[in-house]
Motif scaffolding. Structure first.
Motif, PDB file in Angstrom:
ATOM      1  N   ALA A  14       0.832  -1.209   0.000  1.00  0.00           N
ATOM      2  CA  ALA A  14       0.000   0.000   0.000  1.00  0.00           C
ATOM      3  C   ALA A  14       0.860   1.250   0.000  1.00  0.00           C
ATOM      4  N   GLY A  15       1.939   1.243   0.783  1.00  0.00           N
ATOM      5  CA  GLY A  15       2.831   2.400   0.835  1.00  0.00           C
ATOM      6  C   GLY A  15       3.512   2.662  -0.498  1.00  0.00           C
ATOM      7  N   LEU A  16       3.973   1.597  -1.146  1.00  0.00           N
ATOM      8  CA  LEU A  16       4.638   1.754  -2.445  1.00  0.00           C
ATOM      9  C   LEU A  16       3.657   2.213  -3.520  1.00  0.00           C
ATOM     10  N   ARG A  17       2.446   1.694  -3.485  1.00  0.00           N
ATOM     11  CA  ARG A  17       1.452   2.117  -4.473  1.00  0.00           C
ATOM     12  C   ARG A  17       1.127   3.603  -4.309  1.00  0.00           C
ATOM     13  N   ASP A  18       1.024   4.050  -3.075  1.00  0.00           N
ATOM     14  CA  ASP A  18       0.751   5.473  -2.841  1.00  0.00           C
ATOM     15  C   ASP A  18       1.917   6.339  -3.305  1.00  0.00           C
ATOM     16  N   ALA A  19       3.139   5.955  -2.912  1.00  0.00           N
ATOM     17  CA  ALA A  19       4.317   6.763  -3.240  1.00  0.00           C
ATOM     18  C   ALA A  19       4.562   6.815  -4.745  1.00  0.00           C
ATOM     19  N   LEU A  20       4.492   5.662  -5.396  1.00  0.00           N
ATOM     20  CA  LEU A  20       4.747   5.629  -6.833  1.00  0.00           C
ATOM     21  C   LEU A  20       3.597   6.261  -7.607  1.00  0.00           C
ATOM     22  N   GLY A  21       2.383   6.125  -7.086  1.00  0.00           N
ATOM     23  CA  GLY A  21       1.243   6.793  -7.716  1.00  0.00           C
ATOM     24  C   GLY A  21       1.374   8.302  -7.665  1.00  0.00           C
ATOM     25  N   GLN A  22       1.825   8.814  -6.509  1.00  0.00           N
ATOM     26  CA  GLN A  22       2.024  10.257  -6.385  1.00  0.00           C
ATOM     27  C   GLN A  22       3.153  10.744  -7.290  1.00  0.00           C
ATOM     28  N   ALA A  23       4.094   9.848  -7.597  1.00  0.00           N
ATOM     29  CA  ALA A  23       5.191  10.209  -8.498  1.00  0.00           C
ATOM     30  C   ALA A  23       4.793  10.115  -9.969  1.00  0.00           C
ATOM     31  N   GLY A  24       3.541   9.718 -10.227  1.00  0.00           N
ATOM     32  CA  GLY A  24       3.047   9.714 -11.604  1.00  0.00           C
ATOM     33  C   GLY A  24       3.024   8.370 -12.286  1.00  0.00           C
ATOM     34  N   TYR A  25       3.292   7.286 -11.545  1.00  0.00           N
ATOM     35  CA  TYR A  25       3.307   5.961 -12.149  1.00  0.00           C
ATOM     36  C   TYR A  25       1.964   5.263 -11.975  1.00  0.00           C
ATOM     37  N   GLU A  26       1.567   4.518 -13.009  1.00  0.00           N
ATOM     38  CA  GLU A  26       0.430   3.613 -12.898  1.00  0.00           C
ATOM     39  C   GLU A  26       0.930   2.319 -12.255  1.00  0.00           C
ATOM     40  N   MET A  27       0.128   1.752 -11.344  1.00  0.00           N
ATOM     41  CA  MET A  27       0.590   0.600 -10.583  1.00  0.00           C
ATOM     42  C   MET A  27      -0.362  -0.576 -10.723  1.00  0.00           C
ATOM     43  N   ASP A  28       0.217  -1.773 -10.890  1.00  0.00           N
ATOM     44  CA  ASP A  28      -0.517  -3.030 -10.761  1.00  0.00           C
ATOM     45  C   ASP A  28       0.165  -3.825  -9.661  1.00  0.00           C
ATOM     46  N   GLY A  70      12.946 -14.757 -22.245  1.00  0.00           N
ATOM     47  CA  GLY A  70      13.338 -13.654 -23.115  1.00  0.00           C
ATOM     48  C   GLY A  70      12.771 -12.311 -22.736  1.00  0.00           C
ATOM     49  N   ASN A  71      12.126 -12.211 -21.567  1.00  0.00           N
ATOM     50  CA  ASN A  71      11.565 -10.936 -21.122  1.00  0.00           C
ATOM     51  C   ASN A  71      12.703 -10.029 -20.635  1.00  0.00           C
ATOM     52  N   LYS A  72      12.844  -8.868 -21.243  1.00  0.00           N
ATOM     53  CA  LYS A  72      13.936  -7.944 -20.923  1.00  0.00           C
ATOM     54  C   LYS A  72      13.493  -6.761 -20.065  1.00  0.00           C
ATOM     55  N   LEU A  73      12.301  -6.850 -19.506  1.00  0.00           N
ATOM     56  CA  LEU A  73      11.787  -5.774 -18.666  1.00  0.00           C
ATOM     57  C   LEU A  73      12.741  -5.488 -17.509  1.00  0.00           C
ATOM     58  N   PRO A  74      13.010  -4.217 -17.196  1.00  0.00           N
ATOM     59  CA  PRO A  74      13.842  -3.916 -16.019  1.00  0.00           C
ATOM     60  C   PRO A  74      13.193  -4.463 -14.746  1.00  0.00           C
ATOM     61  N   ILE A  75      14.002  -5.082 -13.890  1.00  0.00           N
ATOM     62  CA  ILE A  75      13.503  -5.669 -12.650  1.00  0.00           C
ATOM     63  C   ILE A  75      14.300  -5.125 -11.474  1.00  0.00           C
ATOM     64  N   LEU A  76      13.588  -4.554 -10.524  1.00  0.00           N
ATOM     65  CA  LEU A  76      14.177  -4.088  -9.269  1.00  0.00           C
ATOM     66  C   LEU A  76      13.757  -5.052  -8.176  1.00  0.00           C
ATOM     67  N   LEU A 109      12.590   5.703  -5.539  1.00  0.00           N
ATOM     68  CA  LEU A 109      12.068   6.450  -6.688  1.00  0.00           C
ATOM     69  C   LEU A 109      13.187   6.797  -7.667  1.00  0.00           C
ATOM     70  N   ALA A 110      14.349   7.174  -7.136  1.00  0.00           N
ATOM     71  CA  ALA A 110      15.480   7.508  -8.002  1.00  0.00           C
ATOM     72  C   ALA A 110      15.935   6.291  -8.799  1.00  0.00           C
ATOM     73  N   ARG A 111      15.951   5.133  -8.155  1.00  0.00           N
ATOM     74  CA  ARG A 111      16.373   3.917  -8.860  1.00  0.00           C
ATOM     75  C   ARG A 111      15.344   3.491  -9.897  1.00  0.00           C
ATOM     76  N   VAL A 112      14.072   3.626  -9.573  1.00  0.00           N
ATOM     77  CA  VAL A 112      13.019   3.321 -10.539  1.00  0.00           C
ATOM     78  C   VAL A 112      13.169   4.206 -11.778  1.00  0.00           C
ATOM     79  N   GLN A 113      13.342   5.487 -11.573  1.00  0.00           N
ATOM     80  CA  GLN A 113      13.489   6.423 -12.689  1.00  0.00           C
ATOM     81  C   GLN A 113      14.714   6.082 -13.530  1.00  0.00           C
ATOM     82  N   ALA A 114      15.825   5.741 -12.869  1.00  0.00           N
ATOM     83  CA  ALA A 114      17.057   5.427 -13.594  1.00  0.00           C
ATOM     84  C   ALA A 114      16.898   4.166 -14.429  1.00  0.00           C
ATOM     85  N   LEU A 115      16.255   3.140 -13.878  1.00  0.00           N
ATOM     86  CA  LEU A 115      16.080   1.891 -14.614  1.00  0.00           C
ATOM     87  C   LEU A 115      15.184   2.084 -15.833  1.00  0.00           C
TER      88      LEU A 115
END
Length: 220
Positions: A14-28, A70-76, A109-115
């Protein structure tokens, strides 16, 4: 930008969804790893955040399966395991970055943006999809060698589809990419812009296909 969070801790999720949502990201969000490969199969996400200590299949197994497919999606990776061997294993098995719990949200958030920025970088300003050529630095487009006149939003739409090709781009993601700070673009407006762009592409050897229930993709 859309992120898939695979985390079984409800408070942290819940905390991550709120924080990333406020930063402008759509979350699943998923609380287990097993459904994640199917959720990521449509190419709708820009990043996955994966906890290692998940019920059933653990996060590291999920990372291995995604890379093997073969999925190349960035993963944190998020984990409470702070041993050097754990970090090395995570990175060697395909994770792009590794954060140890507890962590500070500004750093996450900084690492998400960088990836995401790194994954979407293009080595050259020139991009080609079949007979279509785009100059990403000058916003010029050519179809079969002829200049293709585009409005600003038509360019944004075509660029988003070309950068993702041959993957499908979700309609909601296209709407986000066309929106401005002072005006949000609706899903219906995306359909209008797609129709206009199809008319300009004509029979020039490039097709914008509708993938029902998901979005659009561009094919030569």
């Amino acid at each position: 930008m859309r992120i898939l969070l695979v985390e079984d801790d409800p408070l942290l999720s819940a905390g991550l969804r709120d924080a990333l949502g406020q930063a402008g990201y759509e979350m699943d969000h998923l609380a287990a790893a097993e459904p994640a490969p199917d959720a990521l199969a449509h190419g709708m996400h820009d990043l996955a955040i994966v906890d290692l200590g998940l019920p059933g299949m653990d996060g590291l197994t999920l990372v291995r399966r995604l890379r093997a497919a073969g999925n190349k999606l960035p993963i944190l990776v998020l984990t409470a395991r702070d041993g050097l061997s754990d970090r090395v294993s995570g990175l060697n098995d395909g994770a792009d970055d590794y954060m140890i719990k507890p962590f500070l949200l500004p750093e996450l958030l900084a690492r998400v943006q960088a990836l995401i920025r790194r994954s979407q970088s293009v080595a050259s300003s020139l991009l080609a999809v079949g007979p279509l050529k785009l100059d990403l630095s000058t916003h010029e487009a050519w179809l079969a060698g002829e200049p293709l006149p585009l409005t600003g939003r038509e360019w944004d739409l075509l660029q988003a589809l070309a950068l993702a090709a041959p993957k499908v781009v979700a309609k909601r993601r296209l709407a986000d990419s066309l929106s401005r700070w002072d005006k949000e673009v609706t899903d219906n407006a995306v359909e209008i812009y797609v129709s206009r762009l199809r008319a300009k592409l004509g029979d020039g050897g490039l097709v914008i296909r509708t993938v029902r229930g998901i979005g659009y993709r561009i094919d030569a």
